[in-house]
Write a protein that holds these residues in place. Structure first.
Motif, mmCIF file in Angstrom:
data_model
loop_
_atom_site.group_PDB
_atom_site.id
_atom_site.type_symbol
_atom_site.label_atom_id
_atom_site.label_comp_id
_atom_site.label_asym_id
_atom_site.label_seq_id
_atom_site.Cartn_x
_atom_site.Cartn_y
_atom_site.Cartn_z
ATOM 1 N N TRP A 1 41.400 29.014 34.741
ATOM 2 C CA TRP A 1 42.081 30.253 34.392
ATOM 3 C C TRP A 1 41.079 31.374 34.119
ATOM 4 N N ASN A 2 39.965 31.073 33.445
ATOM 5 C CA ASN A 2 38.946 32.094 33.183
ATOM 6 C C ASN A 2 38.463 32.710 34.487
ATOM 7 N N THR A 3 38.222 31.870 35.474
ATOM 8 C CA THR A 3 37.720 32.328 36.763
ATOM 9 C C THR A 3 38.762 33.158 37.494
ATOM 10 N N VAL A 4 40.000 32.675 37.536
ATOM 11 C CA VAL A 4 41.066 33.387 38.264
ATOM 12 C C VAL A 4 41.402 34.712 37.586
ATOM 13 N N SER A 5 41.461 34.731 36.266
ATOM 14 C CA SER A 5 41.784 35.993 35.580
ATOM 15 C C SER A 5 40.670 37.018 35.792
ATOM 16 N N TYR A 6 39.429 36.556 35.771
ATOM 17 C CA TYR A 6 38.291 37.447 36.052
ATOM 18 C C TYR A 6 38.403 38.011 37.484
ATOM 19 N N ALA A 7 38.688 37.138 38.439
ATOM 20 C CA ALA A 7 38.822 37.576 39.834
ATOM 21 C C ALA A 7 40.009 38.518 40.002
ATOM 22 N N PHE A 8 41.114 38.245 39.300
ATOM 23 C CA PHE A 8 42.300 39.101 39.397
ATOM 24 C C PHE A 8 41.962 40.529 38.993
ATOM 25 N N LEU A 9 41.223 40.665 37.918
ATOM 26 C CA LEU A 9 40.872 42.003 37.437
ATOM 27 C C LEU A 9 39.835 42.689 38.318
ATOM 28 N N ASN A 10 39.185 41.942 39.200
ATOM 29 C CA ASN A 10 38.158 42.493 40.096
ATOM 30 C C ASN A 10 38.503 42.252 41.561
ATOM 31 N N ARG A 11 39.784 42.190 41.885
ATOM 32 C CA ARG A 11 40.204 41.807 43.240
ATOM 33 C C ARG A 11 40.068 42.903 44.285
ATOM 34 N N TYR A 12 39.865 44.127 43.878
ATOM 35 C CA TYR A 12 39.682 45.219 44.838
ATOM 36 C C TYR A 12 38.282 45.771 44.698
ATOM 37 N N PRO A 13 37.647 46.123 45.788
ATOM 38 C CA PRO A 13 38.107 46.016 47.176
ATOM 39 C C PRO A 13 37.881 44.613 47.728
ATOM 40 N N ASN A 14 38.640 44.303 48.766
ATOM 41 C CA ASN A 14 38.428 43.094 49.554
ATOM 42 C C ASN A 14 38.996 43.334 50.943
ATOM 43 N N PRO A 15 38.529 42.612 51.952
ATOM 44 C CA PRO A 15 38.939 42.905 53.332
ATOM 45 C C PRO A 15 40.414 42.635 53.629
ATOM 46 N N PHE A 16 41.123 41.972 52.726
ATOM 47 C CA PHE A 16 42.549 41.704 52.947
ATOM 48 C C PHE A 16 43.428 42.744 52.258
ATOM 49 N N ALA A 17 42.815 43.709 51.602
ATOM 50 C CA ALA A 17 43.569 44.740 50.880
ATOM 51 C C ALA A 17 43.081 46.124 51.283
ATOM 52 N N THR A 18 42.934 46.345 52.575
ATOM 53 C CA THR A 18 42.462 47.649 53.045
ATOM 54 C C THR A 18 43.488 48.753 52.775
ATOM 55 N N HIS A 19 44.731 48.374 52.479
ATOM 56 C CA HIS A 19 45.764 49.359 52.151
ATOM 57 C C HIS A 19 45.604 49.907 50.726
ATOM 58 N N VAL A 20 44.762 49.260 49.906
ATOM 59 C CA VAL A 20 44.497 49.754 48.551
ATOM 60 C C VAL A 20 43.337 50.736 48.646
ATOM 61 N N LEU A 21 43.641 52.004 48.435
ATOM 62 C CA LEU A 21 42.643 53.057 48.606
ATOM 63 C C LEU A 21 41.801 53.294 47.356
ATOM 64 N N SER A 22 42.408 53.114 46.178
ATOM 65 C CA SER A 22 41.654 53.314 44.940
ATOM 66 C C SER A 22 42.348 52.616 43.783
ATOM 67 N N VAL A 23 41.543 52.286 42.762
ATOM 68 C CA VAL A 23 42.041 51.700 41.519
ATOM 69 C C VAL A 23 41.322 52.419 40.389
#
Length: 192
Positions: free
Chosen positions: A15-37
């Protein structure tokens, strides 16, 4: 009529790893539709001890031809509120669109929970509701299209999370983070 969508899955990471990744999930090549956070606020809730983060996401998507006359522009702004409870091993994310609400309202809740039976697994549940009240006989068409697109995007979102998890693991970010959280051993104590 409101359309609902629910999906359950798990990640083979703590869970520590996944929650950390969730909060840092952008940018990534599968979310090119996310322009900014942009992070608007982050704080510790004095009553619950939870970390509360409010972010504004700017996304874009292609608009179907039949909707172009009623939707101005492809960009959408999404408000995200994340609550992280390290004591219980839960992260709850709530998102909702704040643009194009005349066309439709989308609310998504994502739950990441530590698996009590397996410390190296995180359980996930995604719940989404989509409602359109635009009228003109288009409500059902908009809702059905949106549920279909949401389902497709959820597959990309999961691939994006796996990409971020793999990238961080390859770069050793989680090992370094774990080392920082552990108290120093007697042999590594610094002496002036």
């Amino acid at each position: 009529m409101v359309k609902f969508y629910q999906h359950k899955y798990s990640y083979d990471y703590s869970w520590n790893t996944v929650s950390y990744a969730f909060l840092n999930r952008y940018p990534n090549p599968f979310a090119t539709h996310v322009l900014s956070v942009d992070t608007l606020d982050h704080r510790i809730d004095a009553e619950t001890g939870e970390l509360v983060i409010t972010r504004l996401l700017r996304k874009t998507n292609s608009v179907p031809r039949w909707a172009r006359s009623i939707m101005r522009g492809n960009d959408a702004y999404i408000l995200e509120e994340v609550k992280v409870d390290a004591e219980t091993g839960t992260l709850v994310s709530k998102t909702r669109n704040i643009t194009h609400t005349r066309l439709m309202k989308v609310e998504e809740r994502q739950f990441l929970m530590a698996d009590r039976d397996n410390a190296s697994r995180t359980l996930c549940r995604n719940e989404t509701s989509i409602v359109s009240n635009i009228g003109y006989g288009l409500n059902s068409k908009i809702e059905n299209f949106s549920i279909s697109r949401f389902s497709d995007n959820l597959v990309k979102s999961r691939k994006g999370m796996l990409y971020v998890l793999d990238l961080a693991q390859r770069k050793g970010l989680f090992r370094q983070r774990l080392r920082m959280e552990q108290p120093p051993s007697p042999s590594s104590t610094l002496v002036d």
